[in-house]
Each structure stands twice: as structure tokens, then as C-alpha cells.
Motif scaffolding. Sequence first.
Motif, PDB file in Angstrom:
ATOM      1  N   GLU A  66       7.932   6.132   6.365  1.00  0.00           N
ATOM      2  CA  GLU A  66       7.164   7.557   6.376  1.00  0.00           C
ATOM      3  C   GLU A  66       8.161   8.784   6.425  1.00  0.00           C
ATOM      4  N   ASN A 121       0.930  -1.197   0.231  1.00  0.00           N
ATOM      5  CA  ASN A 121       0.013  -0.080   0.099  1.00  0.00           C
ATOM      6  C   ASN A 121       0.811   1.291   0.240  1.00  0.00           C
ATOM      7  N   GLU A 122       0.412   2.316  -0.418  1.00  0.00           N
ATOM      8  CA  GLU A 122       1.307   3.493  -0.469  1.00  0.00           C
ATOM      9  C   GLU A 122       0.219   4.814  -0.142  1.00  0.00           C
ATOM     10  N   ASP A 123       0.523   5.733   0.625  1.00  0.00           N
ATOM     11  CA  ASP A 123      -0.253   6.893   0.826  1.00  0.00           C
ATOM     12  C   ASP A 123       0.569   8.073   0.337  1.00  0.00           C
ATOM     13  N   PRO A 124       0.219   8.793  -0.964  1.00  0.00           N
ATOM     14  CA  PRO A 124       1.172   9.832  -1.422  1.00  0.00           C
ATOM     15  C   PRO A 124       0.898  11.082  -0.627  1.00  0.00           C
ATOM     16  N   ARG A 125      -0.367  11.160   0.075  1.00  0.00           N
ATOM     17  CA  ARG A 125      -0.856  12.378   0.970  1.00  0.00           C
ATOM     18  C   ARG A 125       0.216  12.241   2.245  1.00  0.00           C
ATOM     19  N   THR A 126       0.420  11.183   2.766  1.00  0.00           N
ATOM     20  CA  THR A 126       1.152  11.493   4.122  1.00  0.00           C
ATOM     21  C   THR A 126       2.785  11.051   3.697  1.00  0.00           C
ATOM     22  N   LYS A 127       3.022  10.612   2.408  1.00  0.00           N
ATOM     23  CA  LYS A 127       4.326  10.151   2.005  1.00  0.00           C
ATOM     24  C   LYS A 127       4.695   8.773   2.691  1.00  0.00           C
ATOM     25  N   THR A 128       3.904   7.790   2.975  1.00  0.00           N
ATOM     26  CA  THR A 128       3.941   6.840   3.535  1.00  0.00           C
ATOM     27  C   THR A 128       4.072   5.365   2.313  1.00  0.00           C
ATOM     28  N   VAL A 129       4.854   4.633   2.640  1.00  0.00           N
ATOM     29  CA  VAL A 129       4.644   3.383   1.817  1.00  0.00           C
ATOM     30  C   VAL A 129       4.672   2.013   2.666  1.00  0.00           C
TER      31      VAL A 129
END
Lengths: 300, 300
Positions: free
Chosen positions: A45, A17-25
Motif C-alpha cells: 500500500e 486483487n487491487e484497489d486503485p482508490r487506496t493504491k493497494t495491491v
Amino acid sequence: MVETDLLKGFNYERTLNEDPRTKTVWLLGHVSRKTGRDVAILIAEKTHFSPTELAGFVDRLRNVRTQVEGNDIYHWFFSEWDGETDMKITLIVPATETHIAKYTPQPVHYVLETPDMYNALVKPFIELEPLKRIQWVYNIVDGTAESERVVLRTSGEEGFVLLPDMKWDGVTMDHLYLLVIVNTRTVRSIRDLGSGHLPLLQSIRDRVPAFVSERYGVSPDELRLFCHYQPSYYHFHVHVTHLKYADAPRVMIGQSHLLDTIIDNIKHIRGDYYQVATLPSIIGEKHGIWKAMQKSKDAL
Amino acid sequence: MVETDLLKGFNYERTLNEDPRTKTVWLLGHVSRKTGRDVAILIAEKTHFSPTELAGFVDRLRNVRTQVEGNDIYHWFFSEWDGETDMKITLIVPATETHIAKYTPQPVHYVLETPDMYNALVKPFIELEPLKRIQWVYNIVDGTAESERVVLRTSGEEGFVLLPDMKWDGVTMDHLYLLVIVNTRTVRSIRDLGSGHLPLLQSIRDRVPAFVSERYGVSPDELRLFCHYQPSYYHFHVHVTHLKYADAPRVMIGQSHLLDTIIDNIKHIRGDYYQVATLPSIIGEKHGIWKAMQKSKDAL
């Protein structure tokens, strides 16, 4: 095996998974140890700017590249920060007081608006608002502006227009954001809704998800249809976003009302639900209604 | 003056705003130009990992430092990424299928739960859930576990305990997150609430914000008190968060219900509101209720 070796021994397999908004992978992999081969998950993160770095901000920039889309007072750049990590920079110059206010957090207050408060403070405020503030809305509904952006238009008192919200890029379906603006000028907010509006509300509920599904391939059970209260302008409109767009502006309880709940409340609970209910509002101190409330609260 | 010089000429004055979650800062400053001294706003946002970087992730780490709080299968590090920008890393090893499932996004569906659906599908599901799944909740209420974490306890059928949620660091007030767990075991979710529970609900509404204000200095009009539906466990509890914590888990409409709205609906609209209303649910495909719904939908 010391812990840092454990990290160095991580072998990447795939991204969970990844979350570009929080810059987390979230990465799946494995680590080989004497005891065998262990499945491992690595979560990384990027850290926030430290406050002490901000004063000398531009001194730490390297390899600044200007983007071509610079426009008037807005200038866009990419740059490295000390090392090789990229960041995106927007420079607004000359900036006005309005820009400063826009980017400065304002204190907000949770207010429970009783029907009495609505009638004594909010309704008069809405009625005194100059109509020219919503002239741009009338222009869209009348077809004299942005007509090429309208993707669906139905006519009559139960009609509405559907168009992409300016905040949506039109491409990223997880961030799908459309707006329904009704033709009738008599509904200023959800407070005005009653049994007589069920055909209008039901028409939006029936037609918009079906249209979005056909046009954008997002299925009806992946959509959230809701109204803000207080709205940012007083002409009835409905926001349509993807369920995954969990940080759409003001989609939180206390600021929004689901169209399905509105229909159910009017149809099955009480036809005058929105005239007799106490509704929550989250009001910034810069909002005209907050000022009106502060002036008039002694009168209540 | 070329645009990159414009950026290099930015003189920092103060920070207007920052968002540690998205790693974004808004800086106020000025730029001196031939035409005079212009006010400027600089917005900087760290960029996301690029997908191509992820395969060779650990090869790009520099200066890895282990944190002392490593616990069992959880290992925490700070590290630089190629250059000097820090990132925070969590390594879970050995990871189980449950860990992998937890961090893999699941498809979610928006479902309108009518009273009939509740009675036919959801209520039986709740009643069949093994009570041992909520034994940990009973332990807190009975005082046999986490008693040192409870900050407020009231007794009797209208009583409850108040304690910090595990997600809150206890320090950052903008992210304040507390949990109210009621003593009574007869309310499994908001579907069970009726006129008889008004004293319980009103007691939470009266006492919790006053306590939070005194203990943590967060004023009552900066708080959001709400219930999830579907909740993650079926013993009635109320979430208490700071208004500014806008991305608290599942605080969006369609997943949450404001305590004030619940009280108003029962007190002023209909005593049996939560038995007769159609309630929205956003259900992941891994949720037991989704499976029950898929199995039983032909029966409806």
C-alpha cells in the motif's frame, strides 16, 4: 533467513486483487526456503503524504508534465515526487472563496427528523426554495436541455427520464452511475411518497434495471437503486449505481434509502410510512436546513 | 507564463483537507503573476501501481526496513519503491488457501429476502450453524476472554458489553469503531427483534453515545449506530462508528440498518416490522447462505 531476505525472495505469480482508490495491491507468489517452497501473499500500500512534506510541496516535484485538458482556471499535471513515483496534480488558479469552501471539510451533524420537525422546519424550507434552483432539472425532464444524454424516457405522470450522472465516465462499469428523474413535479422528496406513487416507483423498479442490463451489460442483481434524504435538490430522483461502487457519494445508511425498501414500506407496511416515520439526516453546517434548524429549534 | 511555471510558482499557505485512505491532499496557497497575486488550490493524489510494474515487484524495492511487530506468518515492512516514496508491505508466508480466498474478490449478488425466504432458507441455515462458531462471542459476553478490552458492561437480559473493534487503532477518532454485543443469546439477527426488545435497544441507544462522548470526546451527533444484515455472525450486535468513517465496512444501504430506524420501525410503525418486512441482502458467492439459496431456490 532474516525477514528482509524473505521479502527479497518473493517470486510473483499473479495479482489477486487491487484497489486503485487506496493504491493497494494483493500479489500471490512463493518463497523458497530450506524447508521447502511456501505460498506467499504480498500486500503493498502506498503511504500517505507526511504533513511535514506539504509545506515545501513544489520543491520536491520532478519532471512535471502538463496535461492537454487544462480548462480555464483548472490546470492538470503529472509529476514525480522526489523519486520516480507518479502523482496527479490539479491546480485551480485563481481560486475563489467558493472553491475554498468546497474543499474545506464542514462539520456535519446526525439529526433524527421526526414528522413534527419535518412539518415545522423542513417542509417550509423546501417550499421557500426558489424554483429557479431546480430549473435545470425541469429542462432535462422537458427535453430542452441535455436531451442527447437521456438514454431512456417514459411519458406521463408515472414517467421519468434516465441519464448518466456527470460523475460517471460512461466506461468503467464498476463505477456505473445513472440518475432517474421523474416527470411529476409534485414529489419533492421521499417524505411526499404514498400509496398513490406505487405505479411510478414500480415502473422505475421494473424498467430501469432491465434497460441497464441490456444497454450496459450490468445484471439487475449488481445494481443499487436508492434515494438520498436529504436530497441535494428537491425534485424526486433515484440514483442507480453498481454494487461495487461502494464509495458512491452518500450511499451510507443515515443518508440514503433503498428504492426496494421504500416500495416495501409503502406497499406492505403502511401506505403513509414516509409521513409518520422518523427519518435520519446527516446535515452539514453549510446546508440551508441546518441554518433553519438552528434558528427555529427554540420554536419546537 | 507556461503552465508548469504556474505550478512551480505555487506558494503553500495551509492544508485545506487530506485523505490518508486515498493518499490525496488539498493545499491552499497563492501564485504571483504579472496581473497580481492569485489564490490557488493544489490537489495532489498519488497514482496507483501500474499493472506492468507488479511482476518485478521486489526488484524495485529499496531500503527495506522490517517492523518489529512481525507475528507468526505475518511480516511487516516499510520500503521505498524505485525512488523515495514509502510504501507499507505485508508478507504472509506460508499462506493457505483460506488466505488466498480472503484476498480474492468474490462475485456478490443483491437479493431481496421476503419473510417467506427467511423462514424457508435463512432461519434453518442459522439454526444449523455450529454454535462453536460464536463461542468467541460468548467468551466475551461471559467475561472469560478479552475482558480487559471491554470498556462498558451492563448486566441482565437487557445488558450488553461495549468494546473497541479490532479494526480500530484506538487513537484516530475519525475512524472510531466500537462494538456492542448483547448478553441475550436469543436474538440471532434483526429478524428476531420485536416490541419486547425495545428496552434492550433503547438502553444501547441511551447509554452508548453518552459513554463514548465522555470516554472518547466524540459527541453523540457524530456517531452512527447500525446493524449488518446479513451479519457476519448470528449473535445480535451493534456497530458504533464515527460519522466521518464513511468507508467503514458494509456501512452502505442494502447491507446495514440504522439502530434509530430499527427502534422507530418497531415502536411507531409495527411491532412485528422485522418479521413482515422484505429485507435486502448483498451476499457473496462464498457465503453459506448463498449456497443454501442456490440449492433450495427450486423448493420455493
